[in-house]
Each structure stands twice: as C-alpha cells, then as structure tokens.
Design a protein around this motif. Structure first.
Motif, PDB file in Angstrom:
ATOM      1  N   ASP A 568     -33.138  -2.001 -13.258  1.00 14.04           N
ATOM      2  CA  ASP A 568     -34.370  -1.348 -13.692  1.00 14.04           C
ATOM      3  C   ASP A 568     -34.587   0.011 -13.050  1.00 14.04           C
ATOM      4  O   ASP A 568     -35.678   0.579 -13.128  1.00 14.04           O
ATOM      5  N   GLY A 569     -33.561   0.524 -12.417  1.00 16.56           N
ATOM      6  CA  GLY A 569     -33.668   1.846 -11.812  1.00 16.56           C
ATOM      7  C   GLY A 569     -34.198   1.850 -10.400  1.00 16.56           C
ATOM      8  O   GLY A 569     -34.427   2.916  -9.831  1.00 16.56           O
ATOM      9  N   GLY A 570     -34.396   0.663  -9.807  1.00 14.55           N
ATOM     10  CA  GLY A 570     -34.865   0.596  -8.429  1.00 14.55           C
ATOM     11  C   GLY A 570     -33.777   0.978  -7.453  1.00 14.55           C
ATOM     12  O   GLY A 570     -32.625   1.227  -7.833  1.00 14.55           O
ATOM     13  N   PRO A 571     -34.115   1.039  -6.172  1.00 10.83           N
ATOM     14  CA  PRO A 571     -33.134   1.408  -5.161  1.00 10.83           C
ATOM     15  C   PRO A 571     -31.933   0.458  -5.150  1.00 10.83           C
ATOM     16  O   PRO A 571     -32.056  -0.735  -5.435  1.00 10.83           O
ATOM     17  N   VAL A 572     -30.791   1.013  -4.809  1.00 13.91           N
ATOM     18  CA  VAL A 572     -29.542   0.251  -4.738  1.00 13.91           C
ATOM     19  C   VAL A 572     -29.051   0.277  -3.292  1.00 13.91           C
ATOM     20  O   VAL A 572     -29.135   1.306  -2.613  1.00 13.91           O
ATOM     21  N   ARG A 573     -28.597  -0.856  -2.802  1.00 12.42           N
ATOM     22  CA  ARG A 573     -27.862  -0.932  -1.534  1.00 12.42           C
ATOM     23  C   ARG A 573     -26.521  -1.579  -1.841  1.00 12.42           C
ATOM     24  O   ARG A 573     -26.459  -2.746  -2.239  1.00 12.42           O
ATOM     25  N   TRP A 574     -25.460  -0.774  -1.638  1.00 15.75           N
ATOM     26  CA  TRP A 574     -24.104  -1.245  -1.931  1.00 15.75           C
ATOM     27  C   TRP A 574     -23.236  -0.960  -0.725  1.00 15.75           C
ATOM     28  O   TRP A 574     -23.305   0.115  -0.128  1.00 15.75           O
ATOM     29  N   ARG A 575     -22.427  -1.935  -0.354  1.00 17.74           N
ATOM     30  CA  ARG A 575     -21.642  -1.851   0.876  1.00 17.74           C
ATOM     31  C   ARG A 575     -20.157  -1.962   0.558  1.00 17.74           C
ATOM     32  O   ARG A 575     -19.729  -2.820  -0.223  1.00 17.74           O
ATOM     33  N   LEU A 576     -19.373  -1.083   1.184  1.00 22.63           N
ATOM     34  CA  LEU A 576     -17.914  -1.104   1.039  1.00 22.63           C
ATOM     35  C   LEU A 576     -17.316  -1.489   2.384  1.00 22.63           C
ATOM     36  O   LEU A 576     -17.532  -0.815   3.396  1.00 22.63           O
ATOM     37  N   GLY A 577     -16.577  -2.594   2.394  1.00 21.18           N
ATOM     38  CA  GLY A 577     -16.026  -3.110   3.642  1.00 21.18           C
ATOM     39  C   GLY A 577     -14.541  -2.909   3.816  1.00 21.18           C
ATOM     40  O   GLY A 577     -14.037  -2.974   4.951  1.00 21.18           O
ATOM     41  N   ARG A 578     -13.835  -2.650   2.729  1.00 18.38           N
ATOM     42  CA  ARG A 578     -12.379  -2.507   2.848  1.00 18.38           C
ATOM     43  C   ARG A 578     -11.848  -1.789   1.626  1.00 18.38           C
ATOM     44  O   ARG A 578     -12.324  -1.995   0.500  1.00 18.38           O
ATOM     45  N   LEU A 579     -10.853  -0.937   1.854  1.00 18.45           N
ATOM     46  CA  LEU A 579     -10.090  -0.310   0.778  1.00 18.45           C
ATOM     47  C   LEU A 579      -8.626  -0.429   1.147  1.00 18.45           C
ATOM     48  O   LEU A 579      -8.244  -0.169   2.293  1.00 18.45           O
ATOM     49  N   ALA A 580      -7.795  -0.820   0.195  1.00 20.47           N
ATOM     50  CA  ALA A 580      -6.359  -0.957   0.463  1.00 20.47           C
ATOM     51  C   ALA A 580      -5.586  -0.468  -0.748  1.00 20.47           C
ATOM     52  O   ALA A 580      -5.994  -0.692  -1.897  1.00 20.47           O
ATOM     53  N   VAL A 581      -4.482   0.200  -0.495  1.00 26.75           N
ATOM     54  CA  VAL A 581      -3.573   0.653  -1.554  1.00 26.75           C
ATOM     55  C   VAL A 581      -2.182   0.189  -1.167  1.00 26.75           C
ATOM     56  O   VAL A 581      -1.712   0.457  -0.063  1.00 26.75           O
ATOM     57  N   HIS A 582      -1.527  -0.501  -2.096  1.00 25.96           N
ATOM     58  CA  HIS A 582      -0.186  -0.994  -1.772  1.00 25.96           C
ATOM     59  C   HIS A 582       0.585  -1.287  -3.053  1.00 25.96           C
ATOM     60  O   HIS A 582       0.029  -1.312  -4.156  1.00 25.96           O
ATOM     61  N   GLY A 583       1.862  -1.497  -2.877  1.00 26.44           N
ATOM     62  CA  GLY A 583       2.726  -1.918  -3.966  1.00 26.44           C
ATOM     63  C   GLY A 583       3.175  -3.339  -3.729  1.00 26.44           C
ATOM     64  O   GLY A 583       2.516  -4.123  -3.020  1.00 26.44           O
ATOM     65  N   ARG A 584       4.323  -3.671  -4.272  1.00 29.94           N
ATOM     66  CA  ARG A 584       4.801  -5.044  -4.152  1.00 29.94           C
ATOM     67  C   ARG A 584       5.368  -5.327  -2.772  1.00 29.94           C
ATOM     68  O   ARG A 584       5.311  -6.454  -2.281  1.00 29.94           O
ATOM     69  N   THR A 585       5.908  -4.313  -2.113  1.00 28.01           N
ATOM     70  CA  THR A 585       6.536  -4.522  -0.806  1.00 28.01           C
ATOM     71  C   THR A 585       5.577  -4.147   0.310  1.00 28.01           C
ATOM     72  O   THR A 585       4.611  -3.414   0.118  1.00 28.01           O
ATOM     73  N   GLY A 586       5.867  -4.644   1.492  1.00 24.83           N
ATOM     74  CA  GLY A 586       5.095  -4.282   2.667  1.00 24.83           C
ATOM     75  C   GLY A 586       3.737  -4.926   2.771  1.00 24.83           C
ATOM     76  O   GLY A 586       2.880  -4.456   3.508  1.00 24.83           O
ATOM     77  N   THR A 587       3.519  -6.014   2.037  1.00 25.62           N
ATOM     78  CA  THR A 587       2.201  -6.647   2.046  1.00 25.62           C
ATOM     79  C   THR A 587       2.157  -7.906   2.898  1.00 25.62           C
ATOM     80  O   THR A 587       1.097  -8.509   3.045  1.00 25.62           O
ATOM     81  N   GLY A 588       3.281  -8.321   3.440  1.00 27.87           N
ATOM     82  CA  GLY A 588       3.307  -9.540   4.230  1.00 27.87           C
ATOM     83  C   GLY A 588       2.806  -9.317   5.642  1.00 27.87           C
ATOM     84  O   GLY A 588       2.632  -8.190   6.109  1.00 27.87           O
TER      85      GLY A 588
END
Length: 680
Positions: A568-588
């Motif tokens: 309805d256009g009221g205030p928003v509170r949004w939180r970002l806790g993690r960002l990750a970028v990866h491919g198929r390798t190196g994720t273990g």
C-alpha cells in the motif's frame, strides 16, 4: 609532577611536532603483586625499541623489547600476529561521480587502532572499535602509534592486515622517534641507524625481516627527536637507503615523514625541498607535514617532477584527529576541482569517527559518522553535495574493488558486532570485534538510484545471516530503487549463479537482481543493468534466492538489487544478509583442520593451534566450545592457525573442556570439525 604537554600545546609552543599518538604515563615500576606481562597467555600486537631500553622498569602491562635481538624463531606470539591474507589486486571501475578521478591523488590513512601495549592480537569482546570499512578509497594504511614509555616500533596486528589485504590495501608498520617533549631520546635514533663492521645497517634488515614474517608491507619512518647533527643526518639517510633497497627486494615499501632534514636537525618543512629531498629520493613516498600551504604544495609538485618522481608520491598531511569531517581544509591546494590534483592526501587519525562519539554509542552511530567522513554529507557517492565544506575522499578519488574471481561471497560482516550469527541464528550473545573476519564490502556506500524518495541504507547490527551485521534498506519506496552493491570483474559461464539471502521485515517488496555486463558510458552514469527476477517465495524470515545469469555473457561489471514496493505504499524494511556468486566448481567445503592441540594453558586461558593441508582454500577458521549437554557455543574466529581462548570456566560436571575447530571457505561452507580436549 606537571602533566605532559598535549599535542595541541606542543603545536602552539612550537616545541615539537604536531604528529604524535597518545602517550601513556612515564615509565614506572610495576605495582607490588601485579602480574608480569611475560606470564600472560593473551597475545598482543608487537612493539620494540631499536636497541637500548629506557632506564627503570616498564609500567603494568608493558613489555620492553629490543628489535635488535628479535628473531622470528623465538617470537612467542608470531602465530597470532602474522597475516594470512595476501595483498589482493585491485581495479578501478568507472567513477561513481564526475568529480572523482583515477590516477591522480591517492589517500594515505594513519590510524591508531589501539594502544601501543596491550593491543590484542586477535580482536576482543567489545563491538566498540574502529572498524574501518571504506578501504576502496585508501592506497596506504599506516598502523600508527608508539611512545617513549612502551616502544617506538609497531608491527600491525593480523586482523588489520588481513582486512586491508582483502581489499587490496598495503599496510605499513610505524617507526616513531618522538620529540624530547614526549620523552624522545637521541640515543634511540642512533640505535636505529647503527652500522656493523661491514658498514651495513643491521636494524634495516631487522625491519624487513619483521615485515616479511608478519606479512605486512613495509614501514613508515618518522624521526622527530631533535638534537642531531650532519653526521647523524648522513647515517639516517644511509639507513633509509638500505631499508628501501632491502624492502624493494622483498616487495615491501618505505614512506618517510617530513621531520628530520639532511643536516640531522628536526625541522618540519611542509614541503618537498632541498632540506628533505634526499630522504624522499631514498624512499617510496613522503608525508608532507601539516604546515604546508598552497604555494609550498605547488612547489613540491614541481620539484617532484624535476626529480622525475610522481607528484602523487607526496602525501599532504591533513590532521583530522580533533575535528574529523568538521576540519577546515584548503582542499583546492591539494585536490582542486578545476585542474589536476596537486599531491596526494595523508589523513592523520581518521578514527575520530569513533573517538568523538559519546559514551554508549552504537556500531550504527560509528558507521554513520564514518560514512559521512568518507562519502560526504549526501551519504551517496553518486551525487555529492556541492555545498558540503568537507571534501570527502569519495568526491575526489575513484573507488577500487578486488572482486575479480569466483567463487565470491559476502555476508556484509563489518568485523564487529553485538552478537555472532550463523545461518540467521545467534551463536553467541557476546559483543566482539575482529577485523580479519570482515568481508569484502560494497565500495560505494550507499549509491541508490531512484526517481522517488531515497530510502535509508546502512549496516545494521540488530540481525545478521552470518557474522555481526547485514544491510538494511529502510524507508518509503514510492518508486523503484536500485541499490549498487559491488563493482566486479567476474567471469560469466553457463553455470554462473547469484544467490541472495534476504528477508522483508516491513511492507511487501519485489526484489530483482541487477547485473551489468559492461561499464557505464561515462563517469557518474548508472551501470547498464539487466534486471533478473528472484524466484517467488512465501517463507517468512530469511530465505535464499538463486538466480541464473541467463542470457548474459562475458564479465559481470556490477551487481546490485532493484526493490519495488508492492503493498500500500507504506514504509519498507528489507534486509540483505548474504550475496554469493559461483559456478559449478569451488562450492564445496574445505578440508578439516588437522592436528588440533593446546600449546599453552593457565587456568581458564588456553592457546590452541592446528594445521591445514590446503590453507589457500580457507577464508578463516571458527572455534566453538562443546558443552557437556552437546550445546555448541561460538568462541571466535581467526584467519590464523592459532587462537587464544581466555577466561573459560568449567561447566557443571565438566571434567575437560572440548573445542571444535572448523575451516570456512569463500562461500562460508564449513568443514567437518577437528576436536581437541583439555582437562580442567
């Protein structure tokens, strides 16, 4: 006894330099029954005198050491103080505004992170610390400090170096020979520049050996003890030349402070001139004392050119210790807006952003002051406030980034917090600080692109996904808003994905990933974002959304998020806790540590150590205590393979304390635990 003169009274009286750290009381004998520093297991940052020690006895908590007798093999705290993060390479994206420039003025920052003595090697149990995060504008960090009653030569502790290196910033230790008004003794200068039978300077080699063993990048040499003659000046020049030669061979650097002149006297020039140019020529750069003027800086730049040196190897000192972003500075003398920058900028004591705050301040209070200092009054480097009298670094200097390879992840951990979180849950309710655990953080804080009302954006410490902080967007979203997060150079492959761990706390919001596969056309322009919707989800609390970079090829140049209010256009509170970028390798997960052991114990104080078969795959280690009922309690983390646990007490019925050590990879995947116990 009369009190020691303050830094300001020395300035006014003209009796000494204006370039001094806080000093302790004069040396005194330890109180009867006081614990000896040598018996304590708590490791501290290292400090030394060149050779001879003061008369009398050190005060409580102070250990007098001679650099001449230091050896890495017998340094009991080296495992705790040696950096483990290599210096990252940086790149310069298109500047966030039209006034910031690349390839001209640079920023040097002289910071006292703690006292000379009793400065813990691996953080401490308080969130109240100078948690520097604006690394993107800094080109050289000096670990400032030293005093006549404790020690004159400071090696930076590992958390500072690890955080700086992660962001591509070299760190220098400090060699401080104080004025007589501050207890300086000319003998210490003579000790530093003593020569051996072959004519070499043994303490130059010692300084290089310390920096190599500790993993930092060189030395800032500040000789301010008066009374010298031309012979001492010649010895100091020979010492600096040898220090520079040995440093260059080890990939280290030397910065000289404009104090001692070639005739051995201390006379601050406020310029590069005939009285100090030989020292400038012997070093990589020179800090120009605060008494510069527009004319002296212009002549200094001209003289540098005559010497075939870069004018930006001169740092014009800007003293912000007392007034921070309220300091009045002739910015046009250093970084004019209508012609090339004249020299670089040397910021003396920017930890004012913490030190000036009232008692009881919060981490958010500190970061608000720090953002204002580094970004400017607008708090948005993409739109500086032209009426702001404080010309923040973001206004003049282009930001840099080290986000160049996969996998990359950030939990927006600033290196301190009121609690420690793991996967969105509180793992420890104890306040803490440890800069080595700091993530690579967004460099442009905070760029928000919107045609409507700008929401507030900040690091927030009330909740986190991992570590102690997260990014909070708070305010009315009457129009879509794009938040720039990272300038990157990440390769895009067929399997490249971006993961966001986030949650909405007030209002309803549609979140899209913003990805740019090219640079903007010009400085100050928005990246050419493609907007990719996050998969729909209805879960309350934290959720992780995975987005494939479908249709994009080449290189990711920028990552952000676009937020659109859907309620309805009221205030928003949004939180970002993690960002990750990866491919198929190196994720273990990395392999588990091996050989965990207790290397020293005294009551509830213990030193732990362990090995790792592939330390290059480890971002940091975590240490947990396992209680008799199976509860795991987070004790701390470190980038080193050694950890100090202090003040432990037995739980009811506990006959031995049990620890688990885990290796944590770049994507924050944790290894299996390595376990060690110690009887009470």
């Amino acid at each position: 006894m009369n009190p020691k003169p303050t830094r300001r009274t020395v300035l006014i009286a003209g009796a000494a330099a204006a370039f001094l750290p806080a000093l302790p009381a004069p040396p005194a004998r330890a109180a009867e029954g006081a614990p000896k520093a040598t018996a304590a297991l708590q490791p501290y940052a290292s400090y030394w005198y060149p050779d001879s020690l003061p008369s009398g006895s050190p005060g409580p908590g102070i250990t007098w050491r001679s650099l001449k007798t230091w050896r890495a093999a017998t340094d009991p705290d080296l495992a705790f103080n040696a950096s483990s993060v290599p210096l990252a390479r940086r790149f310069t994206p298109a500047p966030a505004n039209t006034t910031a420039r690349a390839g001209q003025a640079r920023i040097q920052s002289l910071v006292s992170f703690g006292p000379t003595s009793s400065n813990p090697s691996q953080g401490s149990a308080t969130a109240d610390t100078y948690a520097l995060t604006h690394w993107a504008y800094i080109d050289e960090l000096v670990f400032w400090g030293g005093s006549s009653g404790e020690g004159l030569i400071l090696a930076p502790n590992a958390p500072v170096v690890d955080a700086a290196h992660r962001h591509g910033v070299p760190v220098l230790g400090n060699v401080f020979l104080p004025p007589a008004a501050y207890g300086g003794q000319l003998q210490w200068t003579r000790d530093l520049v003593q020569r051996d039978a072959s004519g070499h300077y043994p303490l130059a080699a010692q300084l290089v050996a310390v920096a190599a063993a500790y993993g930092f990048d060189g030395w800032f040499v500040n000789a301010e003890t008066g009374g010298g003659d031309s012979a001492l000046g010649a010895d100091m020049l020979g010492f600096v030349r040898e220090l520079e030669r040995l440093s260059e061979a080890r990939g280290q650097r030397v910065t000289w402070y404009d104090a001692m002149t070639v005739n051995g006297s201390v006379s601050w020039q406020g310029a590069l001139n005939s009285r100090n140019q030989d020292f400038f020529q012997a070093a990589d750069d020179m800090f120009v004392d605060f008494r510069w003027s527009a004319e002296s800086l212009a002549s200094s730049a001209d003289r540098a050119a005559q010497l075939q040196r870069d004018r930006y190897e001169l740092w014009a000192g800007v003293d912000v210790e007392s007034n921070g972003s309220n300091t009045s500075v002739d910015w046009d003398a250093i970084v004019p807006t209508d012609r090339p920058h004249v020299t670089s900028v040397g910021l003396y004591r920017p930890e004012w952003t913490r030190n000036h705050l009232p008692a009881g301040h919060t981490p958010e209070d500190f970061h608000a002051a720090d953002d204002r200092f580094w970004t400017g009054r607008s708090l948005d480097p993409s739109r500086p406030d032209p009426a702001d009298g404080w010309r923040a670094p973001a206004v003049s200097v282009a930001d840099r980034s080290t986000v160049t390879s996969l996998p990359f992840a950030s939990t927006f951990n600033t290196g301190h917090g009121l609690r420690w979180y793991e996967d969105g849950e509180v793992a420890s309710g104890t306040p803490w600080n440890h800069l080595g655990l700091q993530d690579r953080l967004p460099s442009r804080r905070w760029v928000v692109r919107t045609d409507g009302q700008r929401p507030a954006v900040r690091f927030d410490f009330a909740d986190a996904w991992r570590g102690g902080s997260s990014v909070l967007v708070d305010g009315a979203l009457d129009r879509p808003a794009v938040l720039d997060l990272y300038a990157t150079r990440l390769p895009i492959g067929p399997d490249t994905v971006v993961e966001l761990t986030h949650r909405a706390e007030a209002g309803t919001v549609r979140v899209e990933l913003a990805v740019a596969a090219a640079e903007p056309d010009e400085a100050g322009a928005a990246p050419p974002y493609t907007y990719l919707p996050l998969p729909a989800g209805t879960a309350d609390g934290w959720r992780t959304s995975t987005v494939r970079l479908t249709g994009l090829t080449g290189t990711v140049h920028a990552i952000g998020v676009r937020l659109t209010a859907t309620g309805d256009g009221g205030p928003v509170r949004w939180r970002l806790g993690r960002l990750a970028v990866h491919g198929r390798t190196g994720t273990g997960a990395p392999a588990a540590p091996s050989g965990p052991r207790i290397t020293a114990a005294s009551g509830g104080d213990l030193r732990l150590a362990w090995n790792h078969p592939a330390p290059g795959t480890v971002r940091h280690y975590t240490v947990h205590r396992v209680l008799p009922d199976g509860t795991r309690r987070f004790l701390g983390g470190t980038c080193q393979r050694a950890y100090f646990a202090g003040g432990l007490t037995p739980a009811t019925g506990e006959r031995a304390v049990r620890f688990e050590v885990r290796a944590v990879g770049e994507l924050y995947t944790a290894s299996a635990p390595a376990t060690v116990t110690h009887p009470w």
